[in-house]
Scaffold this active site. Structure first.
Site: not given
Length: 527
Positions: A327-329
């Site tokens: 996930v981009e986080s």
């Protein structure tokens, strides 16, 4: 040695001057410095100050009520430069009604722009954004009418004969950050935060421009008590610290709970029955989309349908060891949460910095990315960033889709009112949606189909009743669901006629199985 001041939220709010530029670091409600943000809002409501602010933020930072919604007041804000506003209805209203200047920068470019600013570079140079609404030859990331005549914050430069976007530096007067433990010297950790984010890069960017750093913390400890490797921001770079007096409400790990050790990696928990989703059109779309995977693929999961269903389907189908979810986080592995809690996961095996994660997405690129979408046109352009009158912004969508080896968009075929059932391993349309998504021209170009075709990027657009592939000749219909009529339930509900594959297939009937795994493990292992 320089030490920060320890202040109350009210005292810290008085540090913010009128007409200044303030950066806040967080994502959804994760790492939102609620004590400080609420105090700044309260001061404005009581005194009319600070006013004329420019608010800078890389991610969407709200849960519809909190976070940077506290800045959503006419007069308090003059300008916003942000990555996403999907969970910020008040802010979207200000933008849509031309009450503030509004610019959008893709989330990953924004997170890395802090690094460029910190190092004194002339901006962030990249191909990410070319040919999309961020490109100054289209909209320049300007999100409303009053911003169209305002100065550009991006431009296009040519290096060695190739075009690149340049995201210009944004001088910062203040940056507001959050951590878990702080010692008497101001050294700050992020132990209980569910994301690492780009905290230190933003702090360094602020210091480059002579700005002040204000931090919110949960626990205060004696000097020397924190292991040096746990310190994310050395105290010499922090000007003021606010200890949160009410962590249950104002220092929540995320929207849904104040703290759960599984989401910061302190423990691993068993997968429960609640993680298995009932069959809905969204799960059906997720199932078909995941058939595009191969063993050992690294995938990215975006907001919307993908984040709601991909993680649970992977767990249910037992392919956790076959593929890696990111996930981009900064998440690797685990089961991501969706909706208002997007960006966090339990049982992940790694959690890297937000800006570092985008080095992977912008460079090598993931094997497959799953993204939500709202519109597609005959050129293969996709709009996922402006759906209806309110501007949601790019988030990490443009960053990730630009360089992914395979992009799989997940969307219902129509919107607003679609209802389906799944008797007999077939799809039945109980009530058709009233919103057409296959349009002659998308409202906003979030994904450029022409550029994708030119560089040979693989792209699928998966719906509950039909699957499309972007090929050099255009958008090609390759599969339809059992029980669906091609003419009346697909072609008549499109503004353009797609190319119909001469090898048009029926979608795998196992996808419509109401309970239990549908066999994804065998499908990807037998490729």
């Amino acid at each position: 040695m320089k030490k920060p001041q320890f202040l109350t939220g009210t005292e810290a709010a008085k540090l913010i001057s009128d007409n200044s530029t303030v950066a806040t670091i967080g994502m959804t409600l994760v790492s939102a410095s609620e004590t400080i943000l609420k105090a700044i809002e309260q001061r404005f409501l009581e005194e009319g100050s600070p006013h004329g602010l420019t608010l800078v933020h890389s991610c969407g930072q709200s849960d519809r009520d909190r976070g940077i919604q506290h800045f959503a007041h006419e007069g308090m804000l003059k300008r916003i430069i942000g990555g996403h506003w999907g969970l910020q209805p008040k802010m979207m209203d200000l933008i849509a009604n031309n009450k503030i200047l509004a610019y959008c920068i893709p989330q990953g470019q924004f997170a890395q722009l802090y690094r460029s600013m910190a190092g004194g570079e002339p901006g962030k140079i990249t191909k990410v954004g070319l040919g999309t609404f961020i490109d100054p030859r289209l909209d320049g990331g300007k999100m409303n009418e009053i911003t169209k005549s305002a100065p550009d914050i991006v431009d296009v430069v040519t290096i060695d004969g190739e075009e690149y976007m340049r995201y210009k530096p944004i001088p910062l007067d203040y940056v507001i950050i959050r951590g878990t433990y702080v010692d008497e010297m101001g050294n700050l950790t992020t132990d209980e935060e569910a994301m690492q984010l780009e905290v230190f890069s933003a702090v360094m960017a602020c210091k480059k421009f002579g700005g002040k750093v204000i931090a919110q913390a949960k626990y205060k400890v004696k000097s020397g008590q924190l292991h040096c490797k746990r310190v994310i921001v050395p105290g010499i770079f922090i000007d003021a610290v606010v200890m949160c007096p009410d962590p249950e409400n104002d220092h929540r790990q995320t929207h849904s709970f104040a703290f759960d050790p599984a989401y910061c990696g302190d423990i691993k928990v068993p997968v429960s029955g609640s993680d298995i989703l009932p069959l809905t059109p969204r799960k059906l779309i997720g199932r078909r989309a995941l058939m595009e995977l191969s063993v050992d693929d690294v995938l990215n999961v975006g907001t919307g349908i993908p984040n709601d269903v991909v993680g649970p389907i992977i767990a249910e189908e037992g392919i956790d060891d076959d593929v890696t979810v990111t996930v981009e986080s900064g998440i690797y592995g685990g089961i991501p949460m969706g909706g208002i809690d997007f960006g966090i996961a339990k049982n992940n095996f790694a959690l890297v910095r937000h800006d570092d994660q985008f080095d992977y997405y912008n460079g090598a690129g993931v094997d497959v990315t799953y993204m939500g979408a709202g519109q597609i046109d005959p050129e293969g352009n996709v709009n996922a960033t402006r759906l209806g009158p309110l501007p949601t912004g790019a988030g990490g969508f443009i960053d990730i889709t630009t360089n992914a080896k395979h992009v799989v968009f997940c969307s219902t075929f129509t919107g607003k009112g679609l209802e389906c059932s799944f008797e007999g391993d077939r799809l039945h349309i109980v009530h058709e949606g009233s919103l057409i998504k296959f349009v002659n021209k998308v409202t906003q170009i979030s994904y450029n189909g022409k550029i994708a075709r030119e560089k040979g990027q693989k792209m699928h657009y998966v719906t509950e009743r039909a699957v499309f592939e972007l090929r050099p000749e255009g958008v090609v219909l390759t599969e339809i669901a059992p029980g669906i009529d091609l003419q009346t339930q697909i072609l008549d509900l499109m503004e353009f006629k797609p190319i119909i594959s001469p090898d048009l297939k029926t979608m795998n009937p196992d996808l419509f199985r109401v309970s239990g795994p549908f066999g994804l493990k065998d499908i990807i292992r037998n490729k």
